[in-house]
Motif scaffolding. Sequence first.
Motif, short mmCIF file in Angstrom:
data_model
loop_
_atom_site.label_atom_id
_atom_site.label_comp_id
_atom_site.label_asym_id
_atom_site.label_seq_id
_atom_site.Cartn_x
_atom_site.Cartn_y
_atom_site.Cartn_z
N PRO A 62 0.84 -1.20 0.00
CA PRO A 62 0.00 0.00 0.00
C PRO A 62 0.87 1.25 0.00
N CYS A 63 0.46 2.24 -0.75
CA CYS A 63 1.19 3.50 -0.80
C CYS A 63 0.46 4.54 0.04
N VAL A 64 1.23 5.38 0.70
CA VAL A 64 0.63 6.43 1.51
C VAL A 64 -0.09 7.46 0.65
N GLU A 65 0.15 7.43 -0.67
CA GLU A 65 -0.52 8.34 -1.59
C GLU A 65 -1.88 7.82 -2.04
N GLY A 66 -2.29 6.64 -1.52
CA GLY A 66 -3.64 6.16 -1.79
C GLY A 66 -3.75 5.01 -2.77
N TRP A 67 -2.69 4.60 -3.42
CA TRP A 67 -2.77 3.47 -4.35
C TRP A 67 -2.10 2.26 -3.72
N SER A 68 -2.33 1.11 -4.30
CA SER A 68 -1.65 -0.11 -3.84
C SER A 68 -1.43 -1.02 -5.03
N THR A 69 -0.52 -1.97 -4.86
CA THR A 69 -0.20 -2.92 -5.90
C THR A 69 0.10 -4.26 -5.25
N VAL A 70 -0.10 -5.33 -5.97
CA VAL A 70 0.24 -6.66 -5.50
C VAL A 70 1.25 -7.23 -6.49
N GLN A 71 2.39 -7.64 -5.97
CA GLN A 71 3.45 -8.19 -6.80
C GLN A 71 3.92 -9.51 -6.19
N THR A 72 4.60 -10.31 -6.99
CA THR A 72 5.19 -11.56 -6.51
C THR A 72 6.69 -11.33 -6.32
N TRP A 73 7.13 -11.41 -5.07
CA TRP A 73 8.50 -11.09 -4.68
C TRP A 73 9.26 -12.35 -4.32
N THR A 74 10.54 -12.41 -4.66
CA THR A 74 11.38 -13.54 -4.31
C THR A 74 12.67 -13.02 -3.69
N GLY A 75 13.07 -13.66 -2.59
CA GLY A 75 14.31 -13.28 -1.93
C GLY A 75 14.53 -14.12 -0.69
#
Length: 124
Positions: free
Chosen positions: A24-37
Amino acid sequence: MHERVLTRGDLLALPQHTARVPIPCVEGWSTVQTWTGVRLRDLAALAGIPHPASASVTSLERGPFARATLNSGQVTDPDALLALRVNGEDLSPDHGFPARVIVPALPGVHCTKWVHSIAFGSAR
């Protein structure tokens, strides 16, 4: 507790975990991603801290978002990562190459990009 210096190659050689995590972004948008690490809790254990109380993350970036402090629950979350890849690709510079912190439910501004170091605090 001891200092460990790991290259990106060293990190890639460690066990990798993949998680689909919303940012979630503090500017009001959000995204869902697939992260690996590498899981943050695994890095803490590698540094000799099997039960981390906190983590202080430092970025190569300068300015107000160059540091983030994570609490024990954030560090030990099974999907909290030092991410090296997103959606099956190496991180781009905009995504924080060579590595960035990804923590579920943490605003994106605190998911530190361009990670330089992580200092884990131990429980007393």
